[in-house]
Design a protein around this motif. Sequence first.
Motif, short mmCIF file in Angstrom:
data_model
loop_
_atom_site.label_atom_id
_atom_site.label_comp_id
_atom_site.label_asym_id
_atom_site.label_seq_id
_atom_site.Cartn_x
_atom_site.Cartn_y
_atom_site.Cartn_z
N GLU A 180 44.45 -30.29 3.54
CA GLU A 180 43.52 -31.38 3.85
C GLU A 180 43.20 -32.25 2.62
OE1 GLU A 180 41.12 -27.57 3.36
OE2 GLU A 180 42.88 -28.14 4.49
N LYS A 181 43.62 -31.81 1.44
CA LYS A 181 43.40 -32.59 0.23
C LYS A 181 44.67 -33.27 -0.27
CE LYS A 181 39.40 -30.04 -1.45
NZ LYS A 181 38.80 -29.36 -2.61
N ASP A 182 45.77 -33.15 0.49
CA ASP A 182 47.00 -33.86 0.11
C ASP A 182 46.72 -35.35 0.01
OD1 ASP A 182 48.32 -31.43 0.26
OD2 ASP A 182 49.44 -31.92 2.07
N GLU A 183 47.51 -36.04 -0.80
CA GLU A 183 47.28 -37.48 -1.01
C GLU A 183 48.56 -38.27 -0.83
OE1 GLU A 183 45.31 -38.48 -4.64
OE2 GLU A 183 43.46 -37.48 -4.02
N GLU A 184 48.36 -39.56 -0.72
CA GLU A 184 49.48 -40.50 -0.61
C GLU A 184 50.16 -40.63 -1.96
OE1 GLU A 184 50.35 -42.22 2.25
OE2 GLU A 184 48.75 -41.20 3.35
N ASP A 185 51.46 -40.83 -1.93
CA ASP A 185 52.21 -41.18 -3.13
C ASP A 185 52.28 -42.70 -3.15
OD1 ASP A 185 54.38 -41.93 -4.86
OD2 ASP A 185 55.16 -39.89 -4.71
N GLU A 186 51.97 -43.31 -4.27
CA GLU A 186 51.93 -44.78 -4.33
C GLU A 186 53.28 -45.42 -4.04
OE1 GLU A 186 51.38 -46.49 -8.35
OE2 GLU A 186 51.46 -44.40 -9.02
N PHE A 187 54.37 -44.66 -4.15
CA PHE A 187 55.70 -45.21 -3.95
C PHE A 187 56.31 -44.85 -2.60
CE2 PHE A 187 55.16 -44.54 -8.55
CZ PHE A 187 55.19 -45.87 -8.95
N LYS A 188 55.69 -43.94 -1.86
CA LYS A 188 56.25 -43.50 -0.58
C LYS A 188 55.16 -43.49 0.47
CE LYS A 188 59.71 -40.44 -2.54
NZ LYS A 188 59.58 -40.23 -3.93
N LYS A 189 55.56 -43.73 1.71
CA LYS A 189 54.59 -43.65 2.80
C LYS A 189 54.40 -42.20 3.19
CE LYS A 189 55.31 -48.18 4.63
NZ LYS A 189 55.05 -49.01 5.75
N GLY A 190 53.21 -41.88 3.62
CA GLY A 190 52.91 -40.51 4.02
C GLY A 190 52.32 -39.71 2.89
N LYS A 191 51.80 -38.59 3.25
CA LYS A 191 51.15 -37.73 2.25
C LYS A 191 52.20 -36.92 1.52
CE LYS A 191 46.60 -37.76 4.07
NZ LYS A 191 45.37 -37.04 4.23
N ALA A 192 52.74 -37.50 0.47
CA ALA A 192 53.84 -36.89 -0.27
C ALA A 192 53.37 -36.04 -1.44
CB ALA A 192 54.79 -37.97 -0.76
N LEU A 193 52.07 -36.13 -1.79
CA LEU A 193 51.56 -35.34 -2.90
C LEU A 193 50.75 -34.16 -2.37
CD1 LEU A 193 50.42 -38.21 -5.29
CD2 LEU A 193 52.55 -36.88 -5.36
N TRP A 194 51.25 -32.97 -2.63
CA TRP A 194 50.55 -31.76 -2.19
C TRP A 194 49.49 -31.38 -3.20
CZ3 TRP A 194 54.35 -27.60 0.04
CH2 TRP A 194 54.98 -28.12 1.17
N TYR A 195 48.32 -31.04 -2.70
CA TYR A 195 47.21 -30.56 -3.53
C TYR A 195 47.36 -29.05 -3.65
CZ TYR A 195 42.32 -29.79 -4.93
OH TYR A 195 41.18 -29.43 -5.58
N MET A 196 47.49 -28.58 -4.88
CA MET A 196 47.66 -27.15 -5.15
C MET A 196 46.48 -26.71 -6.00
SD MET A 196 50.74 -26.59 -3.77
CE MET A 196 51.38 -25.07 -4.46
N GLU A 197 45.86 -25.59 -5.61
CA GLU A 197 44.65 -25.13 -6.27
C GLU A 197 44.75 -23.64 -6.62
OE1 GLU A 197 40.53 -26.50 -4.91
OE2 GLU A 197 40.71 -24.49 -4.03
N LYS A 198 44.09 -23.27 -7.72
CA LYS A 198 44.08 -21.88 -8.14
C LYS A 198 42.68 -21.50 -8.59
CE LYS A 198 46.19 -18.55 -11.29
NZ LYS A 198 47.21 -18.33 -12.33
N SER A 199 42.21 -20.34 -8.12
CA SER A 199 40.92 -19.82 -8.56
C SER A 199 41.10 -19.10 -9.89
CB SER A 199 40.37 -18.83 -7.52
OG SER A 199 40.08 -19.48 -6.33
N LEU A 200 40.09 -19.23 -10.73
CA LEU A 200 40.08 -18.55 -12.02
C LEU A 200 38.95 -17.53 -12.01
CD1 LEU A 200 40.46 -21.66 -14.35
CD2 LEU A 200 42.23 -20.00 -13.72
N HIS A 201 39.23 -16.36 -12.47
CA HIS A 201 38.23 -15.30 -12.49
C HIS A 201 37.58 -15.27 -13.86
CE1 HIS A 201 39.71 -14.10 -8.61
NE2 HIS A 201 40.95 -14.10 -9.12
N LEU A 202 36.31 -15.66 -13.90
CA LEU A 202 35.58 -15.69 -15.17
C LEU A 202 35.09 -14.27 -15.50
CD1 LEU A 202 33.49 -18.94 -14.65
CD2 LEU A 202 35.60 -18.68 -15.92
N PRO A 203 35.04 -13.97 -16.80
CA PRO A 203 34.56 -12.63 -17.20
C PRO A 203 33.08 -12.45 -16.91
CG PRO A 203 35.17 -13.97 -19.13
CD PRO A 203 35.45 -14.77 -17.91
#
Length: 96
Positions: A73-96
């Motif tokens: 749901e956070k994917d975005e448009e690529d300025e050079f291509k139509k459609g949501k070509a940029l995938w949003y990838m996320e990682k959790s970090l475990h703080l001490p």
Amino acid sequence: GFCQVTVKWGTGELLRFYIDTVYIGKGVGKRLLLVSEQFLKSKKCKKYFTFVNKHNKLGINFYLRNGFSRVQEKDEEDEFKKGKALWYMEKSLHLP
């Protein structure tokens, strides 16, 4: 290799990540991510994200192997291509 991260509103963002093709598969990328994550943790970030082109299978697989998940749901448009070509990838970090 080259890696650039920043912190915005308590969340980390991986802006740029490049590995010379000669070094792909030799652990350089994983080490760069670990150093970046240490920096982000020192700034109290609980997660970080990046965007990757949906056609970049090598990059997508690298991020998935290293604990990232796609948040469609956070994917975005690529300025050079139509459609949501940029995938949003996320990682959790475990703080001490």
